[in-house]
Structure formats: C-alpha cells, structure tokens
Design an enzyme around this catalytic site. Structure first.
Site, mmCIF file in Angstrom:
data_model
loop_
_atom_site.group_PDB
_atom_site.id
_atom_site.type_symbol
_atom_site.label_atom_id
_atom_site.label_comp_id
_atom_site.label_asym_id
_atom_site.label_seq_id
_atom_site.Cartn_x
_atom_site.Cartn_y
_atom_site.Cartn_z
ATOM 1 N N HIS A 17 30.212 46.242 44.625
ATOM 2 C CA HIS A 17 29.526 47.307 43.826
ATOM 3 C C HIS A 17 29.620 48.522 44.971
ATOM 4 O O HIS A 17 29.759 49.606 44.347
ATOM 5 C CB HIS A 17 28.106 46.988 43.424
ATOM 6 C CG HIS A 17 27.927 46.046 42.296
ATOM 7 N ND1 HIS A 17 26.987 44.972 42.543
ATOM 8 C CD2 HIS A 17 28.705 45.937 41.296
ATOM 9 C CE1 HIS A 17 27.113 44.390 41.467
ATOM 10 N NE2 HIS A 17 28.042 44.714 40.619
ATOM 11 N N LYS A 41 17.100 38.994 29.292
ATOM 12 C CA LYS A 41 17.611 38.232 30.064
ATOM 13 C C LYS A 41 16.773 37.975 31.577
ATOM 14 O O LYS A 41 16.761 38.867 32.076
ATOM 15 C CB LYS A 41 19.127 38.526 30.405
ATOM 16 C CG LYS A 41 19.915 37.428 30.729
ATOM 17 C CD LYS A 41 21.438 37.764 30.638
ATOM 18 C CE LYS A 41 21.820 38.342 32.022
ATOM 19 N NZ LYS A 41 23.417 38.876 31.843
ATOM 20 N N ARG A 90 38.172 43.243 39.421
ATOM 21 C CA ARG A 90 38.387 42.314 40.307
ATOM 22 C C ARG A 90 39.636 41.536 39.995
ATOM 23 O O ARG A 90 40.377 41.024 40.837
ATOM 24 C CB ARG A 90 37.381 41.284 40.454
ATOM 25 C CG ARG A 90 36.012 41.855 41.127
ATOM 26 C CD ARG A 90 34.867 40.957 41.146
ATOM 27 N NE ARG A 90 34.528 40.886 39.893
ATOM 28 C CZ ARG A 90 33.402 40.779 39.014
ATOM 29 N NH1 ARG A 90 32.496 40.314 39.874
ATOM 30 N NH2 ARG A 90 33.152 40.526 37.790
ATOM 31 N N SER A 127 27.695 39.230 41.301
ATOM 32 C CA SER A 127 26.301 39.133 41.111
ATOM 33 C C SER A 127 25.847 37.804 40.605
ATOM 34 O O SER A 127 25.066 37.170 41.192
ATOM 35 C CB SER A 127 25.309 39.953 40.224
ATOM 36 O OG SER A 127 25.607 41.522 40.755
#
Ligand code: PNS
Length: 165
Positions: A17, A41, A90, A127
C-alpha cells in the site's frame, strides 16, 4: 490542483500500500488516503487505529492526508474535489475485480480510476493474507511498516490470549 483518492480497508496498511501511496503522491498534487470498508466486518484494527497507523506511516509525505470515509466512493470523491481514484493492481485477479468497480464509478459520476501496477516485490502481499499468517503465528514484519508490525504483533497476542480465556 490535481487531487486523487486512494481508498481501501488498510487492515493493516502494508508496504505494498505504502509503495502505491508514495507513487500516487508523486503523480498528484494531493492524495487523500480514504479508510473505508464494511464497519460490521470484524477486522484486526478499528478504522480509527488504521487511520492513526496510516498517518504515522505517511508522515514523510507532505501532500498525503488520511481520513475515514463511508458511503459511496464517488460521492466522497466529489465532496473532496478529487479527479481520480488510485488503486494498486497486483494480478489479473485484481484487474477483474477492479475493472467493474472502475466502470461502475465512471458510469455513476464520470470519476476516473488510475491503476498502478504493484511493485513486483509486494505483488503477493495483501492485508487479508497478512492477517491470516499473523493470526496463525507467522512472522509478517517484512511486509509491514515497523510501527504497524509491532501493533499487529501486539493485537495478535491479545486475540490469542482472549481465545484462551
Ligand atoms: O481494501 P479494500 O477492502 O479492497 O477496499 C474496498 C473499498 C473500501 C475501496 C471499496 O469497498 C469501496 O470502494 N467502497 C465504497 C463503496 C462504493 O462506492 N461501492 C461501489 C463501488 S463500485
């Protein structure tokens, strides 16, 4: 002033990031890192903690600001006067996922999205994988800014202690 929003959950912020944020900061006059995601969440860190960690990790970038956001990304970008969203990609899986979101955002408000290919050294880092490895006892320090690595180790130890009780 060219302003970009760099949105994400950042739970936790990784060196991947930070690479994308730093590169965006060289392309735009100002980059607003927007910490969003589903509040229901249960993650590793509360959004307030994620903002604090991102502020510390980007303290050397004078044209980067960090905020929480909720609701529609296009509305937030309009409120902040941002011309573009910046996302790191990515893999082709990311492209598949990001493409429809970019097209929806463009269709909703004309908001442009700029994709930055992730630096190869961070292309496997996410993450969610960092959380999984850390919660299973793996060492994730190589993928995180130092302060975030320490906070992650502390949070994982708390979670594991809580699970024992
Ligand atoms: O790091 P993440 O989990 O990929 O971040 C996702 C985030 C927060 C960037 C994404 O969920 C988002 O854009 N949320 C805003 C809600 C919204 O506008 N949804 C429609 C997008 S097409």
């Amino acid at each position: 002033m060219r302003r970009a929003v760099c949105p994400g959950s950042f739970d936790p912020v990784t060196l991947g990031h930070l690479d994308v944020i730093g590169r965006a900061a060289r392309l735009f006059d100002e980059v607003v890192v927007a910490v969003g995601g589903n509040p229901a969440k249960v993650g590793l860190f509360h959004p307030v903690e994620r903002v604090e960690m991102l502020r510390a990790a980007t303290a050397d970038l004078p044209n980067v600001v960090v905020e929480r956001f909720s609701g529609l990304l296009v509305e937030y970008c309009a409120e902040r006067g941002a011309q573009a969203v910046v996302k790191g990609v990515r893999s082709t899986a990311d492209v598949d996922h990001e493409l429809t979101m970019s097209q929806m955002n463009a269709s909703l408000s004309g908001l442009e999205t700029v994709w930055l290919p992730t630096a190869p050294r961070w292309s496997f880092v996410s993450s969610s994988l960092v959380r999984e490895v850390a919660l299973l006892g793996g060492d994730v320090a190589a993928f995180l800014p130092p302060g975030v690595a320490e906070a992650t180790a502390r949070r994982v130890a708390e979670r594991l202690r809580g699970a024992d009780e």
